[in-house]
Design a protein around this motif. Structure first.
Motif, PDB file in Angstrom:
ATOM      1  N   VAL A  27      63.874  34.927  20.485  1.00 44.37           N
ATOM      2  CA  VAL A  27      64.946  35.771  20.987  1.00 44.37           C
ATOM      3  C   VAL A  27      65.829  34.961  21.940  1.00 44.37           C
ATOM      4  CG1 VAL A  27      63.565  36.634  22.926  1.00 44.37           C
ATOM      5  CG2 VAL A  27      65.496  37.986  22.102  1.00 44.37           C
ATOM      6  N   ILE A  28      67.122  35.228  21.897  1.00 45.08           N
ATOM      7  CA  ILE A  28      68.095  34.573  22.774  1.00 45.08           C
ATOM      8  C   ILE A  28      68.430  35.533  23.908  1.00 45.08           C
ATOM      9  CG2 ILE A  28      70.428  33.613  22.938  1.00 45.08           C
ATOM     10  CD1 ILE A  28      70.154  32.969  19.905  1.00 45.08           C
ATOM     11  N   LYS A  29      68.153  35.119  25.154  1.00 42.36           N
ATOM     12  CA  LYS A  29      68.421  35.937  26.332  1.00 42.36           C
ATOM     13  C   LYS A  29      69.168  35.104  27.364  1.00 42.36           C
ATOM     14  CE  LYS A  29      65.373  38.765  27.948  1.00 42.36           C
ATOM     15  NZ  LYS A  29      64.127  39.338  28.544  1.00 42.36           N
ATOM     16  N   THR A  30      70.005  35.757  28.139  1.00 38.58           N
ATOM     17  CA  THR A  30      70.717  35.051  29.208  1.00 38.58           C
ATOM     18  C   THR A  30      69.811  34.882  30.418  1.00 38.58           C
ATOM     19  OG1 THR A  30      71.611  37.148  30.006  1.00 38.58           O
ATOM     20  CG2 THR A  30      73.020  35.825  28.560  1.00 38.58           C
ATOM     21  N   VAL A  31      70.132  33.875  31.221  1.00 41.72           N
ATOM     22  CA  VAL A  31      69.514  33.749  32.539  1.00 41.72           C
ATOM     23  C   VAL A  31      70.220  34.754  33.438  1.00 41.72           C
ATOM     24  CG1 VAL A  31      69.129  32.248  34.519  1.00 41.72           C
ATOM     25  CG2 VAL A  31      69.009  31.304  32.197  1.00 41.72           C
ATOM     26  N   GLY A  32      69.509  35.782  33.857  1.00 45.36           N
ATOM     27  CA  GLY A  32      70.144  36.812  34.672  1.00 45.36           C
ATOM     28  C   GLY A  32      70.931  37.801  33.824  1.00 45.36           C
ATOM     29  N   ILE A  33      71.927  38.419  34.424  1.00 45.05           N
ATOM     30  CA  ILE A  33      72.684  39.509  33.799  1.00 45.05           C
ATOM     31  C   ILE A  33      73.731  38.950  32.844  1.00 45.05           C
ATOM     32  CG2 ILE A  33      74.186  41.482  34.257  1.00 45.05           C
ATOM     33  CD1 ILE A  33      72.815  41.653  37.029  1.00 45.05           C
ATOM     34  N   ALA A  34      73.712  39.442  31.607  1.00 42.48           N
ATOM     35  CA  ALA A  34      74.613  38.915  30.567  1.00 42.48           C
ATOM     36  C   ALA A  34      76.075  39.059  30.960  1.00 42.48           C
ATOM     37  CB  ALA A  34      74.335  39.624  29.245  1.00 42.48           C
ATOM     38  N   ASP A  35      76.472  40.216  31.502  1.00 45.26           N
ATOM     39  CA  ASP A  35      77.871  40.411  31.892  1.00 45.26           C
ATOM     40  C   ASP A  35      78.330  39.334  32.871  1.00 45.26           C
ATOM     41  OD1 ASP A  35      78.302  42.587  30.304  1.00 45.26           O
ATOM     42  OD2 ASP A  35      78.474  44.056  31.925  1.00 45.26           O
ATOM     43  N   GLU A  36      77.470  38.982  33.814  1.00 46.29           N
ATOM     44  CA  GLU A  36      77.845  37.968  34.803  1.00 46.29           C
ATOM     45  C   GLU A  36      77.975  36.588  34.166  1.00 46.29           C
ATOM     46  OE1 GLU A  36      75.037  38.117  37.973  1.00 46.29           O
ATOM     47  OE2 GLU A  36      75.609  40.152  38.599  1.00 46.29           O
ATOM     48  N   ARG A  37      77.059  36.259  33.278  1.00 42.11           N
ATOM     49  CA  ARG A  37      77.114  34.941  32.624  1.00 42.11           C
ATOM     50  C   ARG A  37      78.381  34.808  31.788  1.00 42.11           C
ATOM     51  NH1 ARG A  37      73.415  34.829  35.538  1.00 42.11           N
ATOM     52  NH2 ARG A  37      75.212  34.205  36.764  1.00 42.11           N
ATOM     53  N   PHE A  38      78.762  35.877  31.073  1.00 43.23           N
ATOM     54  CA  PHE A  38      79.932  35.801  30.192  1.00 43.23           C
ATOM     55  C   PHE A  38      81.232  35.959  30.974  1.00 43.23           C
ATOM     56  CE2 PHE A  38      76.974  37.627  26.707  1.00 43.23           C
ATOM     57  CZ  PHE A  38      76.396  36.386  26.544  1.00 43.23           C
ATOM     58  N   GLU A  39      81.175  36.653  32.098  1.00 47.37           N
ATOM     59  CA  GLU A  39      82.347  36.737  32.964  1.00 47.37           C
ATOM     60  C   GLU A  39      82.655  35.354  33.538  1.00 47.37           C
ATOM     61  OE1 GLU A  39      85.515  38.799  34.629  1.00 47.37           O
ATOM     62  OE2 GLU A  39      83.980  39.654  33.321  1.00 47.37           O
ATOM     63  N   GLU A  40      81.602  34.602  33.856  1.00 49.55           N
ATOM     64  CA  GLU A  40      81.773  33.249  34.368  1.00 49.55           C
ATOM     65  C   GLU A  40      82.367  32.323  33.316  1.00 49.55           C
ATOM     66  OE1 GLU A  40      77.840  33.274  37.314  1.00 49.55           O
ATOM     67  OE2 GLU A  40      77.751  32.407  35.307  1.00 49.55           O
ATOM     68  N   ASP A  41      81.746  32.301  32.146  1.00 48.24           N
ATOM     69  CA  ASP A  41      82.135  31.358  31.094  1.00 48.24           C
ATOM     70  C   ASP A  41      82.128  32.086  29.757  1.00 48.24           C
ATOM     71  OD1 ASP A  41      82.530  29.337  29.289  1.00 48.24           O
ATOM     72  OD2 ASP A  41      80.930  28.036  30.029  1.00 48.24           O
ATOM     73  N   ALA A  42      83.305  32.371  29.240  1.00 41.54           N
ATOM     74  CA  ALA A  42      83.427  33.153  28.015  1.00 41.54           C
ATOM     75  C   ALA A  42      82.889  32.419  26.792  1.00 41.54           C
ATOM     76  CB  ALA A  42      84.888  33.535  27.786  1.00 41.54           C
ATOM     77  N   LEU A  43      82.866  31.086  26.846  1.00 36.24           N
ATOM     78  CA  LEU A  43      82.353  30.334  25.700  1.00 36.24           C
ATOM     79  C   LEU A  43      80.884  30.667  25.427  1.00 36.24           C
ATOM     80  CD1 LEU A  43      82.949  28.148  23.553  1.00 36.24           C
ATOM     81  CD2 LEU A  43      82.135  26.454  25.198  1.00 36.24           C
ATOM     82  N   ARG A  44      80.167  31.096  26.451  1.00 37.27           N
ATOM     83  CA  ARG A  44      78.758  31.405  26.283  1.00 37.27           C
ATOM     84  C   ARG A  44      78.528  32.494  25.234  1.00 37.27           C
ATOM     85  NH1 ARG A  44      77.519  31.324  32.810  1.00 37.27           N
ATOM     86  NH2 ARG A  44      77.033  29.083  32.966  1.00 37.27           N
ATOM     87  N   MET A  45      79.484  33.386  25.065  1.00 42.12           N
ATOM     88  CA  MET A  45      79.340  34.420  24.032  1.00 42.12           C
ATOM     89  C   MET A  45      79.255  33.789  22.649  1.00 42.12           C
ATOM     90  SD  MET A  45      81.913  37.441  25.350  1.00 42.12           S
ATOM     91  CE  MET A  45      83.352  36.365  25.560  1.00 42.12           C
ATOM     92  N   LEU A  46      80.149  32.855  22.387  1.00 42.69           N
ATOM     93  CA  LEU A  46      80.140  32.189  21.091  1.00 42.69           C
ATOM     94  C   LEU A  46      78.925  31.277  20.954  1.00 42.69           C
ATOM     95  CD1 LEU A  46      81.552  31.785  18.413  1.00 42.69           C
ATOM     96  CD2 LEU A  46      83.002  30.039  19.479  1.00 42.69           C
ATOM     97  N   ARG A  47      78.494  30.681  22.057  1.00 45.09           N
ATOM     98  CA  ARG A  47      77.284  29.860  22.025  1.00 45.09           C
ATOM     99  C   ARG A  47      76.064  30.706  21.646  1.00 45.09           C
ATOM    100  NH1 ARG A  47      76.615  24.996  24.431  1.00 45.09           N
ATOM    101  NH2 ARG A  47      74.767  25.604  25.638  1.00 45.09           N
ATOM    102  N   ALA A  48      76.014  31.943  22.102  1.00 41.90           N
ATOM    103  CA  ALA A  48      74.904  32.821  21.733  1.00 41.90           C
ATOM    104  C   ALA A  48      74.867  33.027  20.223  1.00 41.90           C
ATOM    105  CB  ALA A  48      75.037  34.171  22.445  1.00 41.90           C
ATOM    106  N   ILE A  49      76.034  33.249  19.641  1.00 40.25           N
ATOM    107  CA  ILE A  49      76.109  33.431  18.184  1.00 40.25           C
ATOM    108  C   ILE A  49      75.741  32.131  17.483  1.00 40.25           C
ATOM    109  CG2 ILE A  49      77.574  34.117  16.269  1.00 40.25           C
ATOM    110  CD1 ILE A  49      77.042  36.320  18.371  1.00 40.25           C
TER     111      ILE A  49
END
Length: 439
Positions: free
Chosen positions: A142-164
């Motif tokens: 499973v792929i999970k963020t370190v901490g809260i997903a909204d905060e990680r993606f608010e910081e760096d939007a590329l992380r959303m595509l990296r998850a995919i």
């Protein structure tokens, strides 16, 4: 306790730092890939030593990114980025922190990373440190963020595509909180440069799990709105069993792992939603290849494709729906137009296209393509002429006959057509007689 086997030159770099009284760990992708049993292409090191202290330890370094604490160390054949522990400041553009502060704490450094499987560190003895459950998440797939997903993606939007992308390359499921967050934050991807989007898409397209791209339709809608639209367009005719979007992804998965070809198949039918017509015989998409090419041209500019990629993809899209019969003259004419490499690529693309259509018709279509392949191989094996350079005469011969200017090229093209139709005519005497008879 999980342990990792490190190459000697990497262990030596870690030891050189720790012998000076600092901490040092291999971090991120190398540890993840070791646990996944995948080849490791490069090693990154994190340390509490400041950049100038790292430079004092090693004889050969490069100032890669001192602002962010990164020095590249070149040691015993190893080229390793060594970065000081840091804590990121405020992200002002959904991409990069405005400031960074160096830290003395490994956990705080790992806490700023994107996903738990990337927040792993390994010391010189191979002992892995895991503060955020990354090992368990890898074992669970499973792929999970370190901490809260909204905060990680608010910081760096590329992380959303990296998850995919990671879902495509690992086959892991994406945590539900990530998918919900991507739905909320998808528009932030527009802050990311085209080059970075393409880098992630390149890796996703070369994976074995292309259908994972469907995991985040909101993200696809932002990056590739034309592709997003394809998933709602049915293909009700004898040739197809899937909607346009699913057909596209299946065709990509059936394509050899040659990056321009996989991009070509991702884009080859994007024009169908704009060209669909319906009559008593079902759905039709006349001229969709031209519309798909127009869409591809926009994507080329948006994502900054190289000229060689553009050339290959353009040729594939233009010709993917070409109905070859297997006639030798027809094949040689196409070869004269696109060349050998692109011809072989086109056959691969057409096979992939067929395999993503109505299963009842696939075998017959592949048999026909196999016939074309054999005919092509015969042409090549027998050195049958189809290019101007294959002619038994050249431009100087035509000039000697008193033909000048643009007429020289036209004459050579005429002779090219003649030898394509009949290889036996490709001798000097016959070709010159053909020119004389034409005058």
């Amino acid at each position: 306790m999980k342990t990792m086997t490190l190459p000697d030159n990497i262990k030596n770099i870690l030891s050189a730092i720790t012998e000076r009284g600092f901490e040092a760990y291999v971090v991120g992708g190398a540890v993840r890939d070791f646990l996944l049993g995948r080849p490791i292409s490069d090693y990154d090191v994190t340390t509490n030593a400041l950049p100038e202290q790292v430079k004092e330890i090693f004889a050969k370094t490069v100032d890669t990114g001192l602002k962010h604490g990164t020095v590249t160390v070149i040691e015993n054949g190893a080229v390793v980025e060594v970065t000081t522990y840091r804590v990121d400041g405020v992200y002002e553009d959904h991409r990069r922190p405005a400031t960074v502060e160096f830290s003395k704490d490994l956990k705080s450094d790992l806490s700023r990373r994107d996903f738990t499987m990337n927040a792993l560190a390994c010391d010189q003895n191979g002992v892995i440190t895991d503060y955020f459950g990354g090992i368990e998440d890898i074992e669970r797939g499973v792929i999970k963020t370190v901490g809260i997903a909204d905060e990680r993606f608010e910081e760096d939007a590329l992380r959303m595509l990296r998850a995919i992308r990671f879902a495509c390359t690992t086959g892991f499921e994406i945590d539900e909180e990530i998918l919900k967050s991507i739905s909320r934050k998808a528009s932030h991807i527009l802050y990311v440069s085209g080059e970075r989007i393409k880098q992630e898409m390149d890796k996703a397209l070369m994976s074995d799990n292309i259908f994972m791209l469907k995991k985040s339709m909101p993200l696809l809608r932002e990056i590739f709105p034309e592709l997003f639209r394809c998933f709602s367009v049915e293909q009700n005719n004898v040739h197809h069993s899937y909607n346009v979007g699913d057909h596209i992804l299946k065709s990509v998965s059936c394509t050899p792992k040659k990056l321009p070809l996989r991009w070509a198949m991702l884009m080859h039918d994007m024009g169908k939603p704009f060209t669909k017509t319906v009559d008593a015989d079902g759905d039709h998409f006349k001229g969709h290849e031209k519309m798909s090419l127009s869409i591809a041209q926009r994507i080329f500019e948006k994502l900054h494709f190289s000229n060689s990629e553009r050339s290959c993809i353009k040729t594939m899209i233009e010709n993917h729906d070409l109905r070859l019969t297997g006639d030798k003259i027809e094949i040689k004419k196409l070869l004269s137009k696109i060349g050998n490499e692109y011809f072989e690529d086109l056959l691969a693309v057409q096979r992939a296209d067929a395999m993503a259509q109505n299963e009842a018709l696939v075998e017959a279509k592949l048999d026909k393509l196999a016939l074309i392949q054999r005919e092509y191989e015969t042409i090549v094996a027998n050195n049958e002429p189809y290019l101007v350079k294959h002619l038994a005469v050249d431009g100087n011969d035509i000039l000697e006959l008193g033909i000048q200017g643009s007429a020289v090229g036209k004459t050579l093209a005429f002779l090219q057509d003649a030898v394509i139709a009949d290889s036996g005519k490709n001798n000097r005497e016959t070709l010159l007689k053909l020119v004389e008879a034409r005058r």
